[in-house]
Design an enzyme around this catalytic site. Structure first.
Site, short mmCIF file in Angstrom:
data_model
loop_
_atom_site.label_atom_id
_atom_site.label_comp_id
_atom_site.label_asym_id
_atom_site.label_seq_id
_atom_site.Cartn_x
_atom_site.Cartn_y
_atom_site.Cartn_z
N SER A 20 1.59 3.61 -2.40
CA SER A 20 1.48 4.66 -3.41
C SER A 20 0.77 5.92 -2.94
O SER A 20 0.81 6.93 -3.63
CB SER A 20 0.74 4.10 -4.64
OG SER A 20 -0.53 3.62 -4.27
N TYR B 11 -16.67 4.69 13.72
CA TYR B 11 -15.30 4.23 13.46
C TYR B 11 -14.88 3.12 14.43
O TYR B 11 -14.99 1.95 14.12
CB TYR B 11 -14.30 5.41 13.45
CG TYR B 11 -13.01 4.97 12.79
CD1 TYR B 11 -12.80 5.18 11.44
CD2 TYR B 11 -12.05 4.24 13.50
CE1 TYR B 11 -11.67 4.68 10.80
CE2 TYR B 11 -10.93 3.74 12.88
CZ TYR B 11 -10.73 3.96 11.54
OH TYR B 11 -9.62 3.45 10.93
N VAL C 179 -6.28 13.70 6.06
CA VAL C 179 -7.01 13.64 4.81
C VAL C 179 -6.30 12.66 3.88
O VAL C 179 -5.17 12.90 3.47
CB VAL C 179 -7.05 15.02 4.11
CG1 VAL C 179 -7.91 14.97 2.86
CG2 VAL C 179 -7.53 16.09 5.07
N GLY D 61 0.85 -1.20 0.00
CA GLY D 61 0.00 0.00 0.00
C GLY D 61 0.88 1.24 0.00
O GLY D 61 0.68 2.17 0.78
N ALA E 195 -5.37 0.20 2.39
CA ALA E 195 -6.73 0.67 2.69
C ALA E 195 -7.53 0.32 1.45
O ALA E 195 -7.39 0.95 0.41
CB ALA E 195 -6.74 2.16 2.94
N GLU F 163 -2.71 0.57 -8.79
CA GLU F 163 -2.89 1.86 -9.46
C GLU F 163 -3.00 1.66 -10.96
O GLU F 163 -2.73 0.57 -11.46
CB GLU F 163 -1.69 2.78 -9.12
CG GLU F 163 -1.47 3.03 -7.64
CD GLU F 163 -2.58 3.86 -6.98
OE1 GLU F 163 -3.42 4.43 -7.71
OE2 GLU F 163 -2.61 3.93 -5.73
N ASP G 289 -2.97 -6.76 -7.23
CA ASP G 289 -3.82 -6.97 -6.06
C ASP G 289 -3.04 -7.62 -4.91
O ASP G 289 -2.71 -8.81 -4.98
CB ASP G 289 -5.01 -7.84 -6.47
CG ASP G 289 -5.98 -8.01 -5.32
OD1 ASP G 289 -5.77 -7.40 -4.25
OD2 ASP G 289 -6.95 -8.77 -5.50
N ALA G 290 -2.79 -6.85 -3.88
CA ALA G 290 -1.99 -7.32 -2.74
C ALA G 290 -2.62 -8.52 -2.03
O ALA G 290 -1.92 -9.28 -1.35
CB ALA G 290 -1.79 -6.18 -1.74
P1 NAD Z 1 -4.72 5.49 1.19
O1 NAD Z 1 -6.09 5.34 0.63
O2 NAD Z 1 -4.07 6.83 1.14
O3 NAD Z 1 -3.74 4.42 0.48
C1 NAD Z 1 -4.11 3.08 0.34
C2 NAD Z 1 -3.03 2.28 -0.36
O4 NAD Z 1 -3.51 0.93 -0.50
C3 NAD Z 1 -2.69 2.77 -1.78
O5 NAD Z 1 -1.31 2.62 -1.99
C4 NAD Z 1 -3.45 1.78 -2.67
O6 NAD Z 1 -2.89 1.61 -3.97
C5 NAD Z 1 -3.31 0.51 -1.86
N1 NAD Z 1 -4.31 -0.51 -2.19
C6 NAD Z 1 -5.65 -0.49 -2.02
N2 NAD Z 1 -6.20 -1.66 -2.42
C7 NAD Z 1 -5.17 -2.44 -2.85
C8 NAD Z 1 -5.07 -3.76 -3.37
N3 NAD Z 1 -6.14 -4.56 -3.50
N4 NAD Z 1 -3.85 -4.22 -3.72
C9 NAD Z 1 -2.73 -3.45 -3.59
N5 NAD Z 1 -2.76 -2.20 -3.08
C10 NAD Z 1 -3.96 -1.70 -2.72
O7 NAD Z 1 -4.77 4.93 2.69
P2 NAD Z 1 -4.35 5.56 4.11
O8 NAD Z 1 -5.42 6.47 4.58
O9 NAD Z 1 -2.93 5.99 4.10
O10 NAD Z 1 -4.49 4.25 5.02
C11 NAD Z 1 -3.46 3.31 5.21
C12 NAD Z 1 -3.63 2.65 6.56
O11 NAD Z 1 -3.50 3.67 7.57
C13 NAD Z 1 -5.01 2.01 6.78
O12 NAD Z 1 -4.86 0.87 7.56
C14 NAD Z 1 -5.75 3.08 7.56
O13 NAD Z 1 -6.81 2.57 8.34
C15 NAD Z 1 -4.62 3.60 8.44
N6 NAD Z 1 -4.86 4.92 9.04
C16 NAD Z 1 -5.34 5.96 8.29
C17 NAD Z 1 -5.61 7.17 8.92
C18 NAD Z 1 -6.16 8.33 8.15
O14 NAD Z 1 -6.64 9.28 8.76
N7 NAD Z 1 -6.09 8.31 6.84
C19 NAD Z 1 -5.34 7.34 10.30
C20 NAD Z 1 -4.80 6.29 11.01
C21 NAD Z 1 -4.57 5.07 10.37
#
Ligand code: NAD
Length: 395
Positions: free
Chosen positions: A50, A234, A273, A48, A140, A75, A111-112
């Protein structure tokens, strides 16, 4: 072509390669100033990698610690009708910056959740790096496809009772009340399948079986807790069940990896965000208020500041990794400070459509959202013609 943002609900369907590249450069410059007290990662796998937290982790490991990195993401490159996705441009920019800095980097777009991508990743690590000593699971995903073709979808719903609270339409700034019906049992189970720890553990299994895991590996997955006002949707909702599962997985993995000198942790990060968080009802209004309060107090951080602290002040700070009583690394310490939360709660009670611009940092939220897609980045000429076709790996 001249690329403009096209926002549809929670997503922007276009992305700007020049803006994305500048933002990656800004994060890389920040990472170069990180100071490591005791050890640092040598070779990192980020699943994840990117966007959001995963991208910043990859940047911090590469440009902060000098680690070789393997990134996995889902992506799309540009087509005749569309720009590439933002994560594609981010990853292409990452590769260019890594090449300039003489750092090893390879990326796997697929797909991871699939065994095939896990195997491809293990082979890449074995061939190029031998083993990885940092594995970060920052996926995510809205859905997971299983080997037999069945699909589980993750939903953002309360459990047990209907939830009503304020929410915001970020585009119009209208504050209204949202009512979300509780999830069915099957939806809870599916959300845990997608966002819980099962796939993280499957990654560790695959890496270990393939000999790609260093004995002293540190592995991390990311979680969120947040304030009581978002608990129903949440932390005590469907996604919270998945996070509980992720945290239980961390404990199990930690026991298993300790035998060889490894460790597993969940890190609780700040609400920010990202593409994922903007899709959660109620959360964007909370984040807009939080940003106002944290910026006023000089406490605001973005993903790269959080990931910098994670690596230098927590994971590689020397001695025992500091955690809470549940064994979790806490990077949400500033967000959860009493003075911050009391002020957010006060503003939450007052906020409405006619005062949201004054009470919250809605402008900052919108700006950060557009920046995720490479827009509103300082110094970029958005009237200029740009080529949307950007190769992931530089020639
Ligand atoms: P994001 O949406 O910015 O990035 C998600 C990443 O997952 C991307 O690189 C995307 O390409 C990859 N992805 C999605 N589906 C995929 C698949 N099937 N195969 C391969 N790659 C795939 O996400 P984020 O907000 O940075 O969240 C990442 C983690 O951090 C999550 O566990 C989230 O719950 C956690 N988190 C987020 C926040 C927040 O406020 N955004 C806060 C705390 C924790």
């Amino acid at each position: 072509m001249v690329i403009k943002p096209k926002v549809r609900g929670f997503i922007c369907t276009t992305a700007h390669p020049v803006g994305a590249a500048r933002e990656v450069q800004r994060q890389a410059d920040y990472a170069r100033r990180l100071l490591f007290a005791d050890g640092k990662p040598r070779a990192a796998l980020v699943v994840g990698s990117s966007m959001g937290y995963g991208l910043s982790t990859r940047i911090a490991a590469a440009f902060g610690a000098g680690a070789g990195t393997v990134g996995v993401f889902l992506e799309k490159p540009a087509s005749e009708k569309r720009t590439a996705t933002a994560g594609w441009y981010n990853s292409a920019a990452f590769h260019r910056a890594a090449a300039d800095a003489g750092l090893y980097a390879s990326s796997i777009d697929g797909d991871a959740f699939s065994d095939e991508i896990k195997q491809q990743t293990v082979e890449t690590i074995r061939r190029d790096l031998g083993q990885v000593d940092l594995v970060v699971y920052s996926l995510a995903a809205p859905r997971r496809t299983f080997a037999d073709g069945t699909v589980a979808k993750s939903v953002l719903k309360p459990i047990g009772a209907t939830y009503r609270n304020k929410t915001i339409d970020v585009e119009s700034g209208a504050v209204s009340e949202v009512s979300i019906e509780p999830a069915e049992e099957a939806e809870i189970a599916d959300t845990v399948k997608v966002m819980g720890g099962e796939d993280w553990e499957a990654w560790i299994d695959a890496l270990e079986a393939g000999g790609a895991l260093a004995p002293d590996v540190r592995t991390l997955a990311y979680s969120y807790i947040g304030p009581e006002l978002t608990y129903a949707v949440y932390r005590k909702g469907t996604i919270g069940r998945a996070k509980d599962h992720l945290e239980a997985t961390a404990k199990r993995l930690d026991e298993r990896l300790r035998a060889s000198g490894g460790r597993a942790f969940v890190s609780v990060n700040k609400g920010l965000v990202t593409q994922s968080s903007s899709a959660i009802p109620v959360v964007p209004l909370y984040i807009s208020l939080l940003f106002r309060v944290m910026k006023d107090k000089g406490l605001h951080e973005g993903t790269i500041e959080q990931m910098g602290r994670l690596l230098t002040d927590r994971l590689y700070a020397g001695g025992e990794v500091p955690t809470d009583e549940g064994g979790r690394i806490r990077l949400d310490d500033l967000e959860m400070r009493d003075d911050v939360q009391t002020e957010v709660e006060r503003r939450w009670r007052e906020v409405a459509s006619d005062n949201v611009e004054q009470l919250s940092d809605l402008a900052g939220y919108r700006h950060d959202f557009l920046q995720l897609f490479g827009f509103e980045v300082d110094g970029v000429d958005y009237a200029a013609d740009v080529d949307p076709n950007v190769p992931l790996i530089p020639a």
